[in-house]
Motif scaffolding. Sequence first.
Motif, mmCIF file in Angstrom:
data_model
loop_
_atom_site.group_PDB
_atom_site.id
_atom_site.type_symbol
_atom_site.label_atom_id
_atom_site.label_comp_id
_atom_site.label_asym_id
_atom_site.label_seq_id
_atom_site.Cartn_x
_atom_site.Cartn_y
_atom_site.Cartn_z
ATOM 1 N N HIS A 439 0.844 -1.193 0.000
ATOM 2 C CA HIS A 439 0.000 0.000 0.000
ATOM 3 C C HIS A 439 0.878 1.240 0.000
ATOM 4 C CE1 HIS A 439 0.711 1.044 4.247
ATOM 5 N NE2 HIS A 439 0.589 -0.241 4.518
ATOM 6 N N GLY A 440 0.251 2.360 -0.317
ATOM 7 C CA GLY A 440 0.986 3.613 -0.435
ATOM 8 C C GLY A 440 1.194 3.951 -1.894
ATOM 9 N N VAL A 441 1.830 5.091 -2.135
ATOM 10 C CA VAL A 441 2.023 5.565 -3.498
ATOM 11 C C VAL A 441 3.319 6.345 -3.576
ATOM 12 C CG1 VAL A 441 0.701 7.681 -3.052
ATOM 13 C CG2 VAL A 441 0.924 6.858 -5.383
ATOM 14 N N SER A 442 3.982 6.246 -4.727
ATOM 15 C CA SER A 442 5.159 7.065 -5.000
ATOM 16 C C SER A 442 5.049 7.574 -6.421
ATOM 17 C CB SER A 442 6.463 6.263 -4.816
ATOM 18 O OG SER A 442 6.520 5.177 -5.712
ATOM 19 N N LEU A 443 5.956 8.494 -6.776
ATOM 20 C CA LEU A 443 5.973 9.140 -8.090
ATOM 21 C C LEU A 443 4.699 9.952 -8.334
ATOM 22 C CD1 LEU A 443 7.667 6.366 -10.258
ATOM 23 C CD2 LEU A 443 8.722 8.363 -9.213
ATOM 24 N N SER A 444 4.716 10.748 -9.394
ATOM 25 C CA SER A 444 3.627 11.667 -9.762
ATOM 26 C C SER A 444 3.433 12.709 -8.666
ATOM 27 C CB SER A 444 2.327 10.909 -10.029
ATOM 28 O OG SER A 444 1.677 10.518 -8.840
ATOM 29 N N ALA A 445 2.470 13.576 -8.858
ATOM 30 C CA ALA A 445 2.166 14.576 -7.831
ATOM 31 C C ALA A 445 1.712 13.910 -6.545
ATOM 32 C CB ALA A 445 1.102 15.534 -8.336
ATOM 33 N N LEU A 446 1.083 12.731 -6.675
ATOM 34 C CA LEU A 446 0.617 12.019 -5.486
ATOM 35 C C LEU A 446 1.773 11.522 -4.634
ATOM 36 C CD1 LEU A 446 -2.331 9.874 -6.927
ATOM 37 C CD2 LEU A 446 -2.397 12.159 -5.909
ATOM 38 N N GLY A 447 2.962 11.379 -5.238
ATOM 39 C CA GLY A 447 4.114 10.894 -4.498
ATOM 40 C C GLY A 447 4.601 11.842 -3.417
ATOM 41 N N TYR A 448 4.141 13.099 -3.461
ATOM 42 C CA TYR A 448 4.512 14.053 -2.412
ATOM 43 C C TYR A 448 3.616 13.924 -1.178
ATOM 44 C CZ TYR A 448 8.050 16.588 -5.020
ATOM 45 O OH TYR A 448 9.209 16.930 -5.668
ATOM 46 N N GLU A 449 2.463 13.304 -1.334
ATOM 47 C CA GLU A 449 1.537 13.231 -0.207
ATOM 48 C C GLU A 449 2.065 12.405 0.957
ATOM 49 O OE1 GLU A 449 -2.407 12.251 -1.405
ATOM 50 O OE2 GLU A 449 -2.575 13.962 -2.772
ATOM 51 N N PRO A 450 2.676 11.228 0.730
ATOM 52 C CA PRO A 450 3.138 10.442 1.881
ATOM 53 C C PRO A 450 4.256 11.106 2.675
ATOM 54 C CG PRO A 450 2.997 9.086 -0.108
ATOM 55 C CD PRO A 450 2.861 10.503 -0.541
ATOM 56 N N VAL A 451 5.045 11.969 2.034
ATOM 57 C CA VAL A 451 6.185 12.582 2.729
ATOM 58 C C VAL A 451 5.851 13.994 3.220
ATOM 59 C CG1 VAL A 451 7.908 11.180 1.574
ATOM 60 C CG2 VAL A 451 7.181 13.333 0.515
ATOM 61 N N THR A 452 4.578 14.326 3.216
ATOM 62 C CA THR A 452 4.133 15.612 3.760
ATOM 63 C C THR A 452 2.910 15.405 4.648
ATOM 64 O OG1 THR A 452 2.773 16.037 1.794
ATOM 65 C CG2 THR A 452 4.989 16.984 1.823
ATOM 66 N N GLN A 453 2.654 16.395 5.454
ATOM 67 C CA GLN A 453 1.508 16.384 6.353
ATOM 68 C C GLN A 453 0.604 17.554 6.016
ATOM 69 O OE1 GLN A 453 0.424 14.338 8.992
ATOM 70 N NE2 GLN A 453 -1.356 15.688 8.833
#
Length: 462
Positions: A439-453
């Motif tokens: 689960h989770g996502v990396s790459l694309s604009a969505l890839g910034y979501e897991p490493v930000t709050q």
Amino acid sequence: MPSELITVSPINGQELLRRAYTGEAEIARIVQQARTAQKAWAARSLDERCKAVSAAVARFVANKSDIALAITRQMGRPLRYTPNEVAGFEERAHHMISIAAQALAPIEIPQKDTLTRFIAREPVGVVFTIAPWNYPLLTAVNSIVPALVAGNSVILKHSDQTPLCAELMVQAFAESGLPAGVFQFVHATHDTVRRLIQAPEINYVSFTGSVPGGHAVEAAAAGRFIGLGLELGGNDPAYVRADADLAQAVDTLVDGAYFNSGQSCCGIQRIYVAQSVYQEFVERAVALTNQYVLGDPLDPGTTLGPVVRASAAKEIHGVVDEAIRKGASNLIDAGRFGMAQAGNAYVAPALLTNVNHDMAVMNDECFGPVVGIMPVKDDAQAIALMNDSPYGLTACVFTRDMQAALRIGGQIETGTFFMNRCDYLDPALAWTGVKNTGHGVSLSALGYEPVTQAKSYHLRSL
């Protein structure tokens, strides 16, 4: 507990290097330095961080030939291909940097009465990236670059098979002027990794590896309420419809099955072919497979190198033998590939027919140059078989009919769906999976979501 890691090259079975595992005192210093450095790094403007990371990437890829040679010696991919991984690292890094301003921009909400409202994205803090050996740069870059650009610090733990990749990367980033403590590496045992995940300084963990490894990461993080990105196993399927361009489908899928000696999470392991073109597809695939050259990956003529270690080769042989015992036929004569001998890491490609889903090759991950091919009567049967898997990273269809591809794609349980291609990542698209793939996502604009709050702002004007 071992005090040092020993990397054995699959090329010749000889020791390549030794490194001391990072000690407890040094681990404590590294995590504290990462936490302290992150505050100052996040205080820099996004433009400053993007320029700094761009310079670091440029410094790293400038050593392309040395990095490529190091990858080949550590994990065995032919040297004719490893420079492409350095180029892929650069492509993905630059894409994630180029979209940072848009991906990290505040989400503006229409003003309400006297309220100004928006949602900001702030760094999570310290990101711990655990990277595997099979694509040591391409798996690591997916989290490292967006994490740094977003204002996090990063600690990288690479596989014991590819420790040079971590060392060369961190060294180049430091030489480019990246502040001390913002990007560091550790050489760590499983037990040390577990304790690092539990450390209060760690705010996010990105792990690429096996399903059991993912379970261990989840268990270590239990109760910490931190984000986890888990890219785990795969047994990716392809479907060749009757209207496919057979030459293109065979070229693409044979490469998708055997590239990197089949050691790819999104490599092709199952192929379903329309009955009317099944025999021709198999004949073409056999002919192309027999053109591979298994040998020393440092030889420019080699197109298929060893798998990562001799024990992995033994496991792959076990998968093929189990399928044959259950009625499968291997249409490739291993005797054509002289380097494939008992006890070493060289494995001849296997193309299995008369397979079914009672065989491990069709339902478990086999990290080697092995593919099973089944005939199917129609789209419905193909879809059912493609979904009959505990994994779901990628899937593909080969057809001239885009509407049919879209219809089929909408019914496949997968993170990425391809038409007339496979085994590829587009950095503009999200890289994600379903079921046991993680689960989770990396790459694309969505890839910034897991490493930000996300942080919401309500500003009332008086």
